[in-house]
Design a protein around this motif. Sequence first.
Motif, PDB file in Angstrom:
ATOM      1  N   HIS A   4     -10.615   2.235  11.043  1.00 20.93           N
ATOM      2  CA  HIS A   4     -11.213   0.914  11.281  1.00 20.93           C
ATOM      3  C   HIS A   4     -11.047   0.441  12.724  1.00 20.93           C
ATOM      4  N   SER A   5     -10.185   1.101  13.506  1.00 18.35           N
ATOM      5  CA  SER A   5      -9.947   0.594  14.861  1.00 18.35           C
ATOM      6  C   SER A   5     -11.031   1.072  15.825  1.00 18.35           C
ATOM      7  N   LEU A   6     -11.308   0.227  16.801  1.00 27.79           N
ATOM      8  CA  LEU A   6     -12.266   0.591  17.855  1.00 27.79           C
ATOM      9  C   LEU A   6     -11.777   1.771  18.684  1.00 27.79           C
ATOM     10  N   SER A   7     -10.506   2.126  18.546  1.00 29.59           N
ATOM     11  CA  SER A   7      -9.997   3.266  19.317  1.00 29.59           C
ATOM     12  C   SER A   7     -10.770   4.545  18.985  1.00 29.59           C
ATOM     13  N   GLU A  27     -11.324  -8.674  25.768  1.00 27.99           N
ATOM     14  CA  GLU A  27     -11.191  -8.018  24.462  1.00 27.99           C
ATOM     15  C   GLU A  27     -10.869  -9.102  23.434  1.00 27.99           C
ATOM     16  N   ILE A  28     -11.819  -9.374  22.556  1.00 25.46           N
ATOM     17  CA  ILE A  28     -11.644 -10.445  21.573  1.00 25.46           C
ATOM     18  C   ILE A  28     -11.245  -9.818  20.233  1.00 25.46           C
ATOM     19  N   GLY A  29     -10.037 -10.145  19.746  1.00 28.31           N
ATOM     20  CA  GLY A  29      -9.547  -9.531  18.509  1.00 28.31           C
ATOM     21  C   GLY A  29      -8.836  -8.235  18.854  1.00 28.31           C
ATOM     22  N   VAL A  30      -7.510  -8.278  18.917  1.00 29.81           N
ATOM     23  CA  VAL A  30      -6.768  -7.152  19.499  1.00 29.81           C
ATOM     24  C   VAL A  30      -5.928  -6.420  18.441  1.00 29.81           C
ATOM     25  N   GLU A  31      -5.388  -7.155  17.494  1.00 27.77           N
ATOM     26  CA  GLU A  31      -4.547  -6.620  16.409  1.00 27.77           C
ATOM     27  C   GLU A  31      -3.340  -5.867  16.961  1.00 27.77           C
ATOM     28  N   SER A  32      -3.321  -4.530  16.893  1.00 28.46           N
ATOM     29  CA  SER A  32      -2.120  -3.793  17.323  1.00 28.46           C
ATOM     30  C   SER A  32      -2.105  -3.525  18.826  1.00 28.46           C
ATOM     31  N   GLN A  34      -3.925  -1.142  20.213  1.00 25.61           N
ATOM     32  CA  GLN A  34      -4.094   0.292  20.456  1.00 25.61           C
ATOM     33  C   GLN A  34      -5.351   0.606  21.263  1.00 25.61           C
ATOM     34  N   VAL A  35      -6.272  -0.371  21.390  1.00 26.23           N
ATOM     35  CA  VAL A  35      -7.482  -0.106  22.172  1.00 26.23           C
ATOM     36  C   VAL A  35      -7.335  -0.607  23.607  1.00 26.23           C
ATOM     37  N   SER A  36      -6.510  -1.651  23.805  1.00 32.17           N
ATOM     38  CA  SER A  36      -6.461  -2.346  25.101  1.00 32.17           C
ATOM     39  C   SER A  36      -6.227  -1.391  26.274  1.00 32.17           C
ATOM     40  N   CYS A  49      -6.661  -9.876  26.650  1.00 29.90           N
ATOM     41  CA  CYS A  49      -6.527  -9.502  25.241  1.00 29.90           C
ATOM     42  C   CYS A  49      -6.382 -10.782  24.420  1.00 29.90           C
ATOM     43  N   VAL A  50      -7.481 -11.212  23.816  1.00 28.59           N
ATOM     44  CA  VAL A  50      -7.522 -12.509  23.137  1.00 28.59           C
ATOM     45  C   VAL A  50      -7.199 -12.335  21.655  1.00 28.59           C
ATOM     46  N   ASP A  51      -6.100 -12.894  21.215  1.00 34.35           N
ATOM     47  CA  ASP A  51      -5.772 -12.872  19.785  1.00 34.35           C
ATOM     48  C   ASP A  51      -4.884 -14.077  19.490  1.00 34.35           C
ATOM     49  N   PRO A  52      -5.341 -14.989  18.617  1.00 35.09           N
ATOM     50  CA  PRO A  52      -4.553 -16.202  18.367  1.00 35.09           C
ATOM     51  C   PRO A  52      -3.280 -15.939  17.565  1.00 35.09           C
ATOM     52  N   GLU A  53      -3.192 -14.762  16.937  1.00 32.91           N
ATOM     53  CA  GLU A  53      -1.998 -14.482  16.128  1.00 32.91           C
ATOM     54  C   GLU A  53      -1.402 -13.129  16.502  1.00 32.91           C
ATOM     55  N   GLN A  73      -5.235 -17.561  22.188  1.00 31.08           N
ATOM     56  CA  GLN A  73      -6.145 -18.635  21.772  1.00 31.08           C
ATOM     57  C   GLN A  73      -7.314 -18.028  21.023  1.00 31.08           C
ATOM     58  N   PRO A  74      -7.987 -18.843  20.202  1.00 31.00           N
ATOM     59  CA  PRO A  74      -9.118 -18.270  19.472  1.00 31.00           C
ATOM     60  C   PRO A  74     -10.394 -18.243  20.309  1.00 31.00           C
ATOM     61  N   SER A  75     -11.218 -17.254  20.021  1.00 26.02           N
ATOM     62  CA  SER A  75     -12.579 -17.203  20.548  1.00 26.02           C
ATOM     63  C   SER A  75     -13.457 -17.894  19.495  1.00 26.02           C
ATOM     64  N   PRO A  76     -14.529 -18.549  19.856  1.00 31.24           N
ATOM     65  CA  PRO A  76     -15.184 -18.588  21.163  1.00 31.24           C
ATOM     66  C   PRO A  76     -14.650 -19.654  22.109  1.00 31.24           C
ATOM     67  N   LEU A  90     -16.251  -7.632  21.209  1.00 33.71           N
ATOM     68  CA  LEU A  90     -16.090  -8.645  20.157  1.00 33.71           C
ATOM     69  C   LEU A  90     -15.625  -7.988  18.857  1.00 33.71           C
ATOM     70  N   ASP A  91     -14.398  -8.296  18.483  1.00 34.86           N
ATOM     71  CA  ASP A  91     -13.837  -7.744  17.232  1.00 34.86           C
ATOM     72  C   ASP A  91     -12.794  -8.719  16.686  1.00 34.86           C
ATOM     73  N   GLY A  92     -13.126 -10.022  16.737  1.00 37.97           N
ATOM     74  CA  GLY A  92     -12.193 -11.052  16.284  1.00 37.97           C
ATOM     75  C   GLY A  92     -12.539 -11.504  14.875  1.00 37.97           C
ATOM     76  N   ASP A  93     -12.890 -12.800  14.728  1.00 40.46           N
ATOM     77  CA  ASP A  93     -13.263 -13.284  13.398  1.00 40.46           C
ATOM     78  C   ASP A  93     -14.711 -12.874  13.134  1.00 40.46           C
ATOM     79  N   HIS A  94     -14.921 -12.172  12.014  1.00 42.81           N
ATOM     80  CA  HIS A  94     -16.234 -11.556  11.774  1.00 42.81           C
ATOM     81  C   HIS A  94     -17.105 -12.431  10.900  1.00 42.81           C
ATOM     82  N   TYR A 130     -13.555 -14.277   6.935  1.00 38.20           N
ATOM     83  CA  TYR A 130     -12.836 -15.375   7.599  1.00 38.20           C
ATOM     84  C   TYR A 130     -11.359 -15.032   7.757  1.00 38.20           C
ATOM     85  N   TYR A 131     -10.936 -14.795   9.014  1.00 43.92           N
ATOM     86  CA  TYR A 131      -9.500 -14.679   9.285  1.00 43.92           C
ATOM     87  C   TYR A 131      -8.895 -16.073   9.355  1.00 43.92           C
ATOM     88  N   GLU A 132      -9.630 -16.985  10.004  1.00 48.59           N
ATOM     89  CA  GLU A 132      -9.067 -18.304  10.257  1.00 48.59           C
ATOM     90  C   GLU A 132     -10.086 -19.390   9.927  1.00 48.59           C
TER      91      GLU A 132
END
Length: 292
Positions: A4-7, A27-32, A34-36, A49-53, A73-76, A90-94, A130-132
């Motif tokens: 599932h990762s963009l890597s 990079e919106i939505g970073v998770e681990s 591993q792609v950054s 690397c934008v990820d609110p959590e 912080q959250p996108s957008p 773009l791989d944040g809230d889908h 919805y993540y958030e």
Amino acid sequence: MLLHSLSVFREIFEIVFTHRQIATVAEIGVESGQVSGIYVELGASAVYCVDPEPSDRLRSTLAGNDALHLVEQPSPEVLPDLPPAQLYVLDGDHNYAVVERELRWIVANAPDAVVVMHDVLWPWSRRDLYYEPSLLSLADRHPASEDGPTVWHDGLTPAGFVGLGAFTVAQQAGGERNGVATAVEDVLSAARDDWHFVVVPAVFGLGVLMRRGSAADEQLLAALRPYTESVLLEKLENNRIGLYTRVLQMQYDAAAEATYRDQLAEKVAAQRHEIDRLTTELDMARAALRPQ
Ligand SMILES: C[S@@+](CC[C@H](N)C(=O)[O-])C[C@H]1O[C@@H](n2cnc3c(N)ncnc32)[C@H](O)[C@@H]1O
């Protein structure tokens, strides 16, 4: 087991970096994380690397590389505060509301950037995730469920792609303002300029978006074509999803079976305990009746 990762799309990013000058990546939505680092390896000097959590793992991954900047912080909402980027990932809230605003902002403010976006195919193409949801107005959310989609029918099931507490999904697929692909279509049909939108049909679909008009774009599109027009990839993806959803169903059935067996074992143990108690009672009664 789930890709599932963009890597996994590294070779697609290699093509993008070969055909475009990319110094800054948003990079919106970073998770681990591993792609950054891949963007830095390919030539970027700064990745936001934008990820609110962010998890602890993400913090430590990013801390090891000076070119990677964590933005909590959250996108957008965060987009105007970032330095201009030549590549937006773009791989944040889908969900429609978030992706539509992200794209609308980029089309208006960074029209020369390349946009790479994940999950433009099933299951989030026509169904919000919805993540958030608390960041969205009620009007921007569809009624949602903890259950998940599967390929076997349009409805949701606890044996489908479930968020396990990380996300919920729209109860209904399709219709207006629902899903990532719907957001892309609406933004591009309202945009003043013409844009190319091509899709690599693998691992839930990778969309690549760029404004029409430059020779570099034609060369980039040509270089992507073996992927974006691959019937083989499309067939493999459909097959992968078919098999993976079957695995989810089997995992769910196995877990339900294990729960049923545990309950049965508890029932049998309680009945054994009761039989032992009654046997003891009977033995005592018999002993009391026995002549002394
Ligand atoms: C699918 S994961 C990203 C996976 C990552 N891009 C990869 O390929 O390995 C989605 C991430 O987006 C983050 N997220 C959720 N809502 C967001 C938002 N509004 N803005 C930015 N990131 C968000 C989540 O915290 C989660 O870490």
